[in-house]
Design an enzyme around this catalytic site. Structure first.
Site, mmCIF file in Angstrom:
data_model
loop_
_atom_site.group_PDB
_atom_site.id
_atom_site.type_symbol
_atom_site.label_atom_id
_atom_site.label_comp_id
_atom_site.label_asym_id
_atom_site.label_seq_id
_atom_site.Cartn_x
_atom_site.Cartn_y
_atom_site.Cartn_z
ATOM 1 N N HIS A 195 0.815 -1.221 0.000
ATOM 2 C CA HIS A 195 0.000 0.000 0.000
ATOM 3 C C HIS A 195 0.853 1.279 0.000
ATOM 4 O O HIS A 195 0.359 2.360 -0.292
ATOM 5 C CB HIS A 195 -0.905 -0.020 1.243
ATOM 6 C CG HIS A 195 -2.159 0.779 1.114
ATOM 7 N ND1 HIS A 195 -2.255 1.907 0.311
ATOM 8 C CD2 HIS A 195 -3.372 0.631 1.692
ATOM 9 C CE1 HIS A 195 -3.483 2.394 0.413
ATOM 10 N NE2 HIS A 195 -4.177 1.643 1.239
ATOM 11 N N LYS A 251 -27.158 0.574 -6.628
ATOM 12 C CA LYS A 251 -27.024 2.004 -6.897
ATOM 13 C C LYS A 251 -28.268 2.599 -7.550
ATOM 14 O O LYS A 251 -28.676 3.707 -7.236
ATOM 15 C CB LYS A 251 -25.805 2.209 -7.803
ATOM 16 C CG LYS A 251 -25.497 3.668 -8.108
ATOM 17 C CD LYS A 251 -24.194 3.812 -8.881
ATOM 18 C CE LYS A 251 -24.401 3.542 -10.348
ATOM 19 N NZ LYS A 251 -23.188 3.766 -11.145
ATOM 20 N N HIS A 276 -27.255 9.615 -2.087
ATOM 21 C CA HIS A 276 -25.926 9.233 -2.575
ATOM 22 C C HIS A 276 -25.612 7.800 -2.137
ATOM 23 O O HIS A 276 -25.667 7.489 -0.947
ATOM 24 C CB HIS A 276 -24.870 10.196 -2.019
ATOM 25 C CG HIS A 276 -23.558 10.074 -2.724
ATOM 26 N ND1 HIS A 276 -22.803 8.929 -2.669
ATOM 27 C CD2 HIS A 276 -22.887 10.946 -3.526
ATOM 28 C CE1 HIS A 276 -21.713 9.099 -3.405
ATOM 29 N NE2 HIS A 276 -21.743 10.320 -3.934
ATOM 30 N N PRO A 277 -25.275 6.907 -3.096
ATOM 31 C CA PRO A 277 -25.089 5.485 -2.752
ATOM 32 C C PRO A 277 -23.996 5.252 -1.699
ATOM 33 O O PRO A 277 -24.145 4.393 -0.830
ATOM 34 C CB PRO A 277 -24.697 4.820 -4.073
ATOM 35 C CG PRO A 277 -24.900 5.821 -5.143
ATOM 36 C CD PRO A 277 -25.105 7.164 -4.543
ATOM 37 N N THR A 290 -4.912 10.844 0.147
ATOM 38 C CA THR A 290 -6.188 10.657 0.837
ATOM 39 C C THR A 290 -6.360 11.632 2.002
ATOM 40 O O THR A 290 -5.411 12.231 2.477
ATOM 41 C CB THR A 290 -6.286 9.234 1.427
ATOM 42 O OG1 THR A 290 -5.190 9.032 2.323
ATOM 43 C CG2 THR A 290 -6.267 8.181 0.335
#
Length: 574
Positions: free
Chosen positions: A327, A406, A415-416, A452
C-alpha cells in the site's frame, strides 16, 4: 483495439502533472472546529468540556505557532504532506506490512467467462498476464487515460508506482525503489518474477522488440509449473517479506552478507514488472460469496508472494485470480483501474486468446537460486509460523447484498456511498449499543501528488438518526428527517475533504512539526478523546468505497477489536 484506444486519448497520462495545484493548508480555526464536532459522539458533557478547553488553549497558544511553521513548510513544497505521510503511514511502521498494510482483491473474471475450473490455471494465467503487460505498455507510452472529475484532471503520479516498484526494509525506516520509466524517459525493466512452491524464476516479456504472446507466456509458465511440481520445494525466501520490518531488514542484510550474488537476485525481484504467484490452492468462490477467495488472496502462502512488491498477481489451481499489493507507493484506485481494464478485455474476448498460436524460440525462464544456510532457513520457518499465527486472528466475510443497488438509491435521490456509510453506522450501533468511530477514505487527487484524507463518518447527525431508528416512539417522518440531515452532513464532509479542507491530515502536520522542533507533544494529542474518536489511527471502523465496478478489495482492520469494511456498489447489488 489498442490503436483505437490510443486514438481516443490524445492526452498523455502524465501531461497535467506540472499544472496541478499545490495541496492547501486548511485554516486552523476551521480544522479545530471540525475536530471538536467529530469527538462529540464519543464524549459525555464533562469530557467534551475538558476537550473544548484543551482545543481553545491549543488554538491560541502552541497550535498557532505550529500552524505558522506549517504554512512556511507549505510555501516550499507543492505537497507539504507527501513525504511525511509516506513515512508516518507506511515506511516508519514496524509491524509486518504484508498482512497489516497490504491490500488485496479478487479478479471478477469468474463471474463471466472464467468460472472456477481445475486445469485452467496456466492457460488463463498466460492470457491475464498478457493483458496486464499490455496495460504496462500503455502506461509506458502514456496512453492510459487521465482520470478526471468533470473537466478537472486528477493527479496520476501513483500510476508510476504500479510496475517495477518495491519496498525495501530498513532497520528504522523502509524505502521505496521505483525502476519504472515511460518510453520518453528511457529504459524500463521488462522482466517478471514467478514464485512457485518456494522457488523463484525470472524471464523477459519482450523478445526481439515485441511483447511475448499468450502462447509464449503459456510455455514459460508451464515450464516453471512442471519443474516445481516434479522437484523438491525451494527455501521460500519470499516468506521473509511477511516479517516484522526490522527483523526482515536484518535477515536481508544477513542474506546479502552470506553471498554478494544474493543482492543481485533481490534486485532482480525488486525491479521486476510484477511478481506472478502460483498457488496450489483452489478457493471456493461464487458471485454471491467471495469470502474464501478474499481470505486466500489476503493471507495465502507467504512463500509465493513478495510482500513488499507493489503488484503480486496471484493465480490459483482452479483458474481464479487476484492481487496482493504493497500500500505504501499507491492507493487502491490504481489497482481498480488496471483490474477493470483486464476484466473488460477478458470479457470482450470471451475469455480466449484469438491471435496466433505460433511460439518463437524464447529463452526459458531462469531460476533465482539464493545461497542460504541454517540461520536463513530458520528465519524463514519462523516468519511463516508468525505470519500464519497472526492471520488466524482474522475473520473474513464477503457476501453480495442483491436486494437492490445504486439504481434504487439514486432513484431516491440518495448518494449510494453515503447510504452505505449510514447503514454501517446503524449496524454498528445496533450490534454494540454505542457509536463506532469510523474512517472513510476521501481522495485528494485534484492536488499535486494528493492521496487521501479522512472522512469521520460517525457524526452527531448520524448518531441522532441511529437513536431514532432504535426508539419505537419516534415517528417515521421524524426518522426520515434525521436521516436526511445525516446524509447532508456526510455529503458536505466528503466534499470538504476532497477539496483539501479535511482536518485529520492538518492535525498530523501540526503534530509532526512539534516533533521536528523537539517540542513536547501538545495536550490535544494526548487527550483521551483524541484516540477515543479515532485519532492516531484508532478507528474501530476502517472503511472505503472500492468503486462502482465489478472490482473489489480488502485491507485488515486498523485495530485489533475493529472491522475493515470495504465495499463496491453496482447497479443492482452492494
Amino acid at each position: 483495439m489498442e490503436n483505437q484506444l490510443a486514438k481516443l486519448t490524445e492526452e498523455r497520462t502524465f501531461q497535467y502533472q506540472d499544472s496541478l495545484p499545490s495541496l492547501p493548508v486548511p485554516s486552523l480555526e476551521e480544522s479545530l472546529k471540525k475536530y471538536l464536532e467529530s469527538v462529540k459522539p464519543f464524549a459525555n458533557e464533562e469530557e467534551y468540556r475538558k476537550t473544548e478547553e484543551i482545543v481553545q488553549k491549543f488554538q491560541s497558544g502552541i497550535g498557532e505557532k505550529l500552524h505558522q511553521k506549517l504554512l512556511e513548510r507549505a510555501k516550499g513544497k507543492r505537497n507539504w504532506l507527501e513525504e511525511w505521510w509516506l513515512n508516518v503511514a507506511y515506511l516508519d511502521v514496524r509491524i509486518p506490512s504484508q498482512l497489516n498494510v497490504n491490500f488485496a482483491g479478487p479478479a471478477a473474471h469468474f463471474e463471466h467467462y472464467w468460472p472456477p475450473k481445475e486445469g485452467t490455471q496456466l492457460e488463463r494465467g498466460s492470457i491475464i498476464l498478457w493483458h496486464n503487460l499490455n496495460y504496462w505498455q500503455l502506461l509506458r507510452k502514456e496512453k492510459v487515460p487521465v482520470h478526471k472529475v468533470g473537466n478537472t484532471p486528477l493527479d496520476m503520479n501513483q500510476f508510476r508506482m504500479l510496475f517495477s516498484t518495491c519496498k525495501v526494509p530498513g532497520i528504522t525506516r523502509d524505502s521505496i525503489m521505483n525502476y519504472f520509466r515511460t518510453e520518453s524517459e528511457g529504459r524500463s525493466p521488462n522482466h517478471i518474477v514467478v514464485l512457485c512452491r518456494g522457488r523463484a524464476f525470472v524471464f523477459d516479456v519482450i523478445h526481439e522488440g515485441c511483447l511475448v504472446t499468450p502462447p509464449e507466456l503459456l510455455r514459460q509458465l508451464t515450464y516453471i509449473h512442471k519443474k516445481c511440481h516434479s522437484e523438491p520445494d525451494g527455501p521460500g525466501i519470499a516468506a521473509l517479506t511477511s516479517e516484522e520490518r526490522t527483523r526482515w531488514a536484518k535477515a536481508r542484510e544477513y542474506l546479502i552478507g552470506l553471498d554478494a550474488e544474493n543482492l543481485a537476485l533481490l534486485e532482480k525481484i525488486q525491479s521486476s514488472l510484477l511478481v506472478y504467484s502460483m498457488e496450489d490452492d483452489s478457493p471456493h468462490v461464487t458471485p454471491e460469496d467471495y469470502s474464501e477467495i478474499l481470505a486466500a488472496i489476503l493471507i495465502g502462502d507467504p512463500t509465493v508472494r513478495w510482500g513488499d512488491k507493489s503488484y503480486n498477481l496471484i493465480s490459483f489451481s482452479n483458474g481464479v485470480f487476484g492481487c496482493n499489493c504493497d500500500h505504501a507507493p499507491f492507493d487502491a484506485m490504481v489497482m481498480v483501474d488496471i483490474s477493470y481494464y483486464v476484466d473488460e478485455k477478458i470479457f470482450q474476448n470471451e475469455g480466449r486468446w484469438k491471435g496466433s498460436e505460433k511460439v518463437r524460440d524464447i529463452p526459458l525462464p531462469e531460476e533465482l537460486i539464493f545461497t542460504v544456510d541454517e540461520k536463513v532457513l530458520n528465519d524463514i520457518s519462523q516468519a511463516k509460523a508468525q505470519y500464519l499465527k497472526e492471520a488466524s486472528d482474522l475473520q473474513i466475510a464477503a457476501y453480495a447484498f442483491t436486494s437492490f443497488g445504486k439504481k434504487l438509491t439514486k432513484n431516491k435521490m440518495l448518494h449510494p456511498d453515503t447510504f452505505i456509510q449510514l447503514a454501517l453506522q446503524l449496524a454498528y450501533y445496533r450490534l454494540h449499543g454505542h457509536p463506532g468511530c469510523c474512517y472513510e477514505t476521501a481522495m485528494t487527487r485534484c492536488f499535486y501528488h494528493g492521496r487521501t484524507e479522512t472522512v469521520r463518518s460517525c457524526t452527531v447527525e448520524a448518531v441522532r438518526w441511529c437513536q431514532s431508528m432504535q426508539d419505537p416512539s419516534v415517528s417515521l417522518h421524524e426518522r426520515q428527517q434525521k436521516m436526511l440531515q445525516a446524509f447532508a452532513k456526510h455529503n458536505k464532509m466528503m466534499k470538504d475533504c476532497s477539496a483539501g479542507k479535511g482536518f485529520d491530515r492538518h492535525l498530523l502536520g501540526l503534530l509532526l512539526i512539534a516533533k521536528e522542533e523537539g517540542l513536547p507533544v501538545p495536550e490535544l494529542f494526548t487527550d483521551l478523546l483524541f484516540s477515543k474518536s479515532g485519532g492516531g489511527g484508532n478507528f474501530v471502523l476502517s472503511t472505503s468505497l472500492v468503486g462502482y465496478l465489478r472490482v473489489q478489495g480488502v485491507v485488515v482492520p486498523m485495530v485489533h477489536n475493529g472491522y475493515g469494511f470495504f465495499y463496491h456498489i453496482r447497479d443492482d447489488r452492494l
